[in-house]
Motif scaffolding. Structure first.
Motif, PDB file in Angstrom:
ATOM      1  N   MET A 292       0.848  -1.179   0.000  1.00  0.00           N
ATOM      2  CA  MET A 292       0.000   0.000   0.000  1.00  0.00           C
ATOM      3  C   MET A 292       0.894   1.244   0.000  1.00  0.00           C
ATOM      4  N   ASN A 293       0.455   2.269  -0.714  1.00  0.00           N
ATOM      5  CA  ASN A 293       1.202   3.515  -0.816  1.00  0.00           C
ATOM      6  C   ASN A 293       0.433   4.663  -0.187  1.00  0.00           C
ATOM      7  N   ASP A 294       1.169   5.649   0.306  1.00  0.00           N
ATOM      8  CA  ASP A 294       0.587   6.881   0.821  1.00  0.00           C
ATOM      9  C   ASP A 294       0.822   7.990  -0.184  1.00  0.00           C
ATOM     10  N   LEU A 295      -0.109   8.931  -0.237  1.00  0.00           N
ATOM     11  CA  LEU A 295       0.013  10.133  -1.064  1.00  0.00           C
ATOM     12  C   LEU A 295      -0.057  11.351  -0.157  1.00  0.00           C
ATOM     13  N   PHE A 296       0.792  12.318  -0.426  1.00  0.00           N
ATOM     14  CA  PHE A 296       0.715  13.577   0.293  1.00  0.00           C
ATOM     15  C   PHE A 296       1.326  14.669  -0.573  1.00  0.00           C
ATOM     16  N   VAL A 297       1.014  15.899  -0.224  1.00  0.00           N
ATOM     17  CA  VAL A 297       1.623  17.068  -0.859  1.00  0.00           C
ATOM     18  C   VAL A 297       2.540  17.696   0.176  1.00  0.00           C
ATOM     19  N   MET A 298       3.751  18.038  -0.257  1.00  0.00           N
ATOM     20  CA  MET A 298       4.648  18.746   0.647  1.00  0.00           C
ATOM     21  C   MET A 298       4.966  20.110   0.050  1.00  0.00           C
ATOM     22  N   SER A 299       4.995  21.105   0.938  1.00  0.00           N
ATOM     23  CA  SER A 299       5.451  22.427   0.527  1.00  0.00           C
ATOM     24  C   SER A 299       6.855  22.605   1.083  1.00  0.00           C
ATOM     25  N   VAL A 300       7.709  23.227   0.293  1.00  0.00           N
ATOM     26  CA  VAL A 300       9.104  23.446   0.660  1.00  0.00           C
ATOM     27  C   VAL A 300       9.403  24.915   0.415  1.00  0.00           C
ATOM     28  N   GLU A 301      10.038  25.573   1.400  1.00  0.00           N
ATOM     29  CA  GLU A 301      10.375  26.986   1.254  1.00  0.00           C
ATOM     30  C   GLU A 301      11.690  27.253   1.948  1.00  0.00           C
ATOM     31  N   GLY A 302      12.522  28.054   1.299  1.00  0.00           N
ATOM     32  CA  GLY A 302      13.780  28.435   1.917  1.00  0.00           C
ATOM     33  C   GLY A 302      14.677  29.149   0.929  1.00  0.00           C
ATOM     34  N   PRO A 303      15.881  29.501   1.378  1.00  0.00           N
ATOM     35  CA  PRO A 303      16.820  30.148   0.462  1.00  0.00           C
ATOM     36  C   PRO A 303      17.260  29.172  -0.626  1.00  0.00           C
ATOM     37  N   ASP A 304      17.339  29.667  -1.852  1.00  0.00           N
ATOM     38  CA  ASP A 304      17.732  28.798  -2.962  1.00  0.00           C
ATOM     39  C   ASP A 304      19.230  28.539  -2.913  1.00  0.00           C
ATOM     40  N   ARG A 305      19.598  27.332  -3.330  1.00  0.00           N
ATOM     41  CA  ARG A 305      21.010  26.988  -3.467  1.00  0.00           C
ATOM     42  C   ARG A 305      21.125  25.805  -4.419  1.00  0.00           C
ATOM     43  N   THR A 306      22.258  25.724  -5.067  1.00  0.00           N
ATOM     44  CA  THR A 306      22.513  24.622  -5.985  1.00  0.00           C
ATOM     45  C   THR A 306      22.466  23.299  -5.221  1.00  0.00           C
ATOM     46  N   GLY A 307      21.787  22.320  -5.782  1.00  0.00           N
ATOM     47  CA  GLY A 307      21.729  20.990  -5.189  1.00  0.00           C
ATOM     48  C   GLY A 307      20.574  20.758  -4.240  1.00  0.00           C
ATOM     49  N   LEU A 308      19.826  21.796  -3.891  1.00  0.00           N
ATOM     50  CA  LEU A 308      18.707  21.643  -2.956  1.00  0.00           C
ATOM     51  C   LEU A 308      17.654  20.682  -3.499  1.00  0.00           C
ATOM     52  N   LEU A 309      17.256  20.876  -4.722  1.00  0.00           N
ATOM     53  CA  LEU A 309      16.242  20.019  -5.338  1.00  0.00           C
ATOM     54  C   LEU A 309      16.748  18.585  -5.460  1.00  0.00           C
ATOM     55  N   ARG A 310      18.018  18.426  -5.824  1.00  0.00           N
ATOM     56  CA  ARG A 310      18.603  17.090  -5.926  1.00  0.00           C
ATOM     57  C   ARG A 310      18.528  16.368  -4.583  1.00  0.00           C
ATOM     58  N   LYS A 311      18.818  17.077  -3.498  1.00  0.00           N
ATOM     59  CA  LYS A 311      18.797  16.466  -2.161  1.00  0.00           C
ATOM     60  C   LYS A 311      17.388  15.993  -1.797  1.00  0.00           C
ATOM     61  N   LEU A 312      16.375  16.812  -2.101  1.00  0.00           N
ATOM     62  CA  LEU A 312      14.988  16.430  -1.824  1.00  0.00           C
ATOM     63  C   LEU A 312      14.580  15.205  -2.645  1.00  0.00           C
ATOM     64  N   ALA A 313      14.931  15.213  -3.923  1.00  0.00           N
ATOM     65  CA  ALA A 313      14.583  14.091  -4.801  1.00  0.00           C
ATOM     66  C   ALA A 313      15.321  12.821  -4.383  1.00  0.00           C
ATOM     67  N   GLU A 314      16.578  12.962  -4.027  1.00  0.00           N
ATOM     68  CA  GLU A 314      17.393  11.812  -3.609  1.00  0.00           C
ATOM     69  C   GLU A 314      16.820  11.178  -2.337  1.00  0.00           C
ATOM     70  N   THR A 315      16.435  11.997  -1.384  1.00  0.00           N
ATOM     71  CA  THR A 315      15.862  11.493  -0.135  1.00  0.00           C
ATOM     72  C   THR A 315      14.550  10.763  -0.407  1.00  0.00           C
ATOM     73  N   THR A 316      13.715  11.339  -1.259  1.00  0.00           N
ATOM     74  CA  THR A 316      12.440  10.699  -1.611  1.00  0.00           C
ATOM     75  C   THR A 316      12.694   9.361  -2.301  1.00  0.00           C
ATOM     76  N   HIS A 317      13.579   9.349  -3.263  1.00  0.00           N
ATOM     77  CA  HIS A 317      13.887   8.122  -4.013  1.00  0.00           C
ATOM     78  C   HIS A 317      14.455   7.031  -3.106  1.00  0.00           C
ATOM     79  N   ALA A 318      15.321   7.408  -2.168  1.00  0.00           N
ATOM     80  CA  ALA A 318      15.940   6.432  -1.266  1.00  0.00           C
ATOM     81  C   ALA A 318      14.912   5.718  -0.393  1.00  0.00           C
ATOM     82  N   HIS A 319      13.723   6.277  -0.262  1.00  0.00           N
ATOM     83  CA  HIS A 319      12.663   5.657   0.540  1.00  0.00           C
ATOM     84  C   HIS A 319      11.558   5.054  -0.336  1.00  0.00           C
TER      85      HIS A 319
END
Length: 167
Positions: free
Chosen positions: A1-28
Motif C-alpha cells: 500500500m502507498n501513501d500520497l501527500f503534498v509537501m510544501s518546501v520553502e527556503g533560500p535557494d542553493r545549488t543541489g537543494l532540489l537534488r537532495k529532496l529528490a534523492e531522499t524521496t527516491h531512497a525511501h
C-alpha cells in the motif's frame, strides 16, 4: 500500500537543494507525481505531490523535515469531487494599481478558482509598465471561457485577454 501527500518546501535557494529532496524521496521508494517549483528573488518554493510506500512514509517525512535549510510542511491529498472545467487565459494590460485585485475579484464572483497564476510587470521604453499574466483556472461547466475573457477585458480599456486552448 502507498501513501500520497503534498509537501510544501520553502527556503533560500542553493545549488543541489532540489537534488537532495529528490534523492531522499527516491531512497525511501517514493516518487514525485507532480510538482510546481519556483525561485523568486533567491527564495525557493515548491509544492510536490509524493507517493511513497506506507511503511516508509514516517521516516521519509522525518528526514525531509530535518533539512535545516528549508521549511517542509505536509498536507494530505484531497482530490475534489466537484465537477469543474479547466480553462487558461493570457492577459496583457497597461499596469495600474489594483489590477490584480480586480481580476481576482471578478473570477471569485463567478466561482472561478485560480489554479496557477504567473504574472510579471515589464518596463516599456515610454516609461509605462506592462502587466502580463497567464492564469490556469477551474470553473463551473456552465461558464464559457470566451465570456470570461470578455468580462476580464472590461476591467481595463487597454487590456487584451486570450483564451489558451486546454486539453
Amino acid at each position: 500500500m502507498n501513501d500520497l501527500f503534498v509537501m510544501s518546501v520553502e527556503g533560500p535557494d542553493r545549488t543541489g537543494l532540489l537534488r537532495k529532496l529528490a534523492e531522499t524521496t527516491h531512497a525511501h521508494g517514493g516518487k514525485w507525481l507532480a510538482s510546481k517549483l519556483s525561485n523568486l528573488e533567491g527564495r525557493f518554493v515548491a509544492l510536490i505531490k509524493v507517493e511513497v510506500p506506507s511503511e516508509n512514509t514516517s521516516q521519509l517525512k522525518e528526514l525531509l523535515v530535518q533539512n535545516s535549510e528549508v521549511t517542509v510542511t505536509f498536507y494530505p491529498c484531497q482530490p475534489s469531487t466537484e465537477r469543474r472545467i479547466n480553462a487558461a487565459f493570457n492577459i496583457d494590460a497597461n499596469d495600474r494599481p489594483g489590477l490584480v485585485n480586480d481580476i481576482t475579484q471578478l473570477l471569485a464572483n463567478h466561482d472561478i478558482n485560480i489554479e496557477e497564476l504567473d504574472s510579471h510587470r515589464l518596463g516599456l521604453s515610454d516609461g509605462q509598465n506592462l502587466f502580463t499574466a497567464t492564469l490556469s483556472v477551474t470553473m463551473p461547466p456552465e461558464l464559457d471561457p470566451a465570456f470570461i475573457a470578455r468580462e476580464l477585458e472590461g476591467l481595463h480599456e487597454q487590456m487584451a485577454v486570450n483564451v489558451i486552448p486546454t486539453l
